[in-house]
Design an enzyme around this catalytic site. Sequence first.
Site, PDB file in Angstrom:
ATOM      1  CG  HIS A 122      19.027 -52.179 -21.834  1.00 12.20           C
ATOM      2  ND1 HIS A 122      19.935 -52.247 -20.792  1.00 12.20           N
ATOM      3  CD2 HIS A 122      19.711 -52.493 -22.965  1.00 12.20           C
ATOM      4  CE1 HIS A 122      21.120 -52.609 -21.285  1.00 12.20           C
ATOM      5  NE2 HIS A 122      21.016 -52.758 -22.577  1.00 12.20           N
TER       6      HIS A 122
ATOM      7  CG  MET B 177      24.819 -49.582 -30.282  1.00 12.19           C
ATOM      8  SD  MET B 177      24.051 -50.731 -31.434  1.00 12.19           S
ATOM      9  CE  MET B 177      23.378 -51.905 -30.273  1.00 12.19           C
TER      10      MET B 177
ATOM     11  CG  MET C 209      27.155 -51.738 -26.388  1.00 12.77           C
ATOM     12  SD  MET C 209      25.894 -52.654 -27.284  1.00 12.77           S
ATOM     13  CE  MET C 209      24.474 -51.623 -26.888  1.00 12.77           C
TER      14      MET C 209
ATOM     15  CG  MET D 109      27.466 -57.691 -24.097  1.00 11.77           C
ATOM     16  SD  MET D 109      25.857 -56.910 -24.104  1.00 11.77           S
ATOM     17  CE  MET D 109      25.308 -57.274 -25.787  1.00 11.77           C
TER      18      MET D 109
ATOM     19  CG  ASP E 150      21.051 -51.781 -26.153  1.00 12.56           C
ATOM     20  OD1 ASP E 150      20.080 -52.525 -26.345  1.00 12.56           O
ATOM     21  OD2 ASP E 150      21.926 -52.017 -25.298  1.00 12.56           O
TER      22      ASP E 150
ATOM     23  N   GLY F 149      25.774 -55.046 -31.012  1.00  8.04           N
ATOM     24  CA  GLY F 149      25.635 -54.243 -32.227  1.00  8.04           C
ATOM     25  C   GLY F 149      24.236 -54.281 -32.812  1.00  8.04           C
ATOM     26  CG  PHE F 150      23.271 -55.436 -35.617  1.00  5.14           C
ATOM     27  CD1 PHE F 150      24.628 -55.732 -35.700  1.00  5.14           C
ATOM     28  CD2 PHE F 150      22.763 -54.383 -36.372  1.00  5.14           C
ATOM     29  CE1 PHE F 150      25.473 -54.999 -36.531  1.00  5.14           C
ATOM     30  CE2 PHE F 150      23.597 -53.650 -37.216  1.00  5.14           C
ATOM     31  CZ  PHE F 150      24.959 -53.961 -37.295  1.00  5.14           C
ATOM     32  N   GLY F 151      20.009 -56.007 -32.520  1.00  6.40           N
ATOM     33  CA  GLY F 151      19.014 -56.844 -31.875  1.00  6.40           C
ATOM     34  C   GLY F 151      18.682 -58.025 -32.779  1.00  6.40           C
ATOM     35  N   GLY F 152      17.896 -58.948 -32.248  1.00  6.71           N
ATOM     36  CA  GLY F 152      17.406 -60.068 -33.049  1.00  6.71           C
ATOM     37  C   GLY F 152      18.399 -61.173 -33.306  1.00  6.71           C
TER      38      GLY F 152
ATOM     39  CG  HIS G 152      24.658 -51.682 -22.863  1.00  2.00           C
ATOM     40  ND1 HIS G 152      24.208 -52.759 -23.594  1.00  2.00           N
ATOM     41  CD2 HIS G 152      26.000 -51.838 -22.770  1.00  2.00           C
ATOM     42  CE1 HIS G 152      25.222 -53.523 -23.929  1.00  2.00           C
ATOM     43  NE2 HIS G 152      26.323 -52.985 -23.441  1.00  2.00           N
TER      44      HIS G 152
ATOM     45  N   GLY H 230      14.846 -57.090 -26.393  1.00  2.00           N
ATOM     46  CA  GLY H 230      14.425 -56.087 -27.361  1.00  2.00           C
ATOM     47  C   GLY H 230      13.374 -56.654 -28.294  1.00  2.00           C
TER      48      GLY H 230
ATOM     49  CB  SER I 293      16.814 -53.327 -25.658  1.00  2.00           C
ATOM     50  OG  SER I 293      17.510 -52.524 -26.606  1.00  2.00           O
TER      51      SER I 293
ATOM     52  CG  ASP J   3      21.806 -56.432 -23.913  1.00  2.00           C
ATOM     53  OD1 ASP J   3      22.343 -55.312 -23.872  1.00  2.00           O
ATOM     54  OD2 ASP J   3      20.960 -56.750 -24.769  1.00  2.00           O
ATOM     55  N   GLY J   4      20.637 -59.822 -25.003  1.00  2.00           N
ATOM     56  CA  GLY J   4      20.820 -60.380 -26.348  1.00  2.00           C
ATOM     57  C   GLY J   4      20.239 -61.779 -26.468  1.00  2.00           C
ATOM     58  N   GLY J   5      19.224 -61.895 -27.337  1.00  2.00           N
ATOM     59  CA  GLY J   5      18.635 -63.212 -27.572  1.00  2.00           C
ATOM     60  C   GLY J   5      17.809 -63.732 -26.427  1.00  2.00           C
TER      61      GLY J   5
END
Length: 214
Positions: free
Chosen positions: A32, A36, A67, A136, A34, A141-144, A65, A197, A7, A175-177
């Site tokens: 990817h 937003m 969002m 998801m 993202d 909304g946020f990476g990390g 993607h 990401g 991402s 997607d995410g973590g």
Amino acid sequence: MTIIAPSILAADFSKLGQEIADIEKAGADWIHVDVMDGHFVPNLSFGPAVISSVRNATALAFDVHLMISQPERYIADYAAAGADRITVHLEACTHLHRTLHQIKDLGLPAGVAINPATPISLLEPVLEDVDLVLIMTVNPGFGGQSFIPYSLEKLRELRQRLTARGLSGVHVQVDGGINASTASLVRQAGANVLVAGSYVFGNESPSAAISSLR
Ligand code: DX5
Ligand code: ZN
């Protein structure tokens, strides 16, 4: 074969084109993107102009993607900017079936995404219409952020439903973590497209990070 889609939300925006070229060299399969809008999710990211400005940085697929609320308003703009596939959120679409076909009528594969609290069952009416389902694994909304473990049950249920319907060719994306440890869990549970990401862009060796996800 697991598809790795870094991402660019986690990339250095001051040199976005170079970051994309570098991540291709590091072994990425898709890019990817993202998107937003600060309304559907509490963050703002890339408009179509940004995407078209980096389109020629790579020949890899731009996996966009959305969002954003009412994504039907912007699908044509992201397609024109260079999207190779577009995913919309079930929760953001009043007329999801129509919006998915709007993407397909542009000649692009259509994906549907669901947030952590959205059940798999709501996807049933559109599973025949999509090329990809994005589960998801964090609140968007946020990476990390940290991986939400309940995602694994949703992945297993989705794979079962797809197999039962003869739809095993549909991509199952997360997607995410996603990192080396969560990657093995989601692959076992049925995911074949992994978005990462911070784990990739924050790694001193993005190529080693990408390899560790496969
Ligand atoms: C929604 C975004 C993030 C991002 C991945 O919040 O879609 O999930 O792509 O972020 P990491 O891999 O850093 O958790
Ligand atoms: Zn995403």
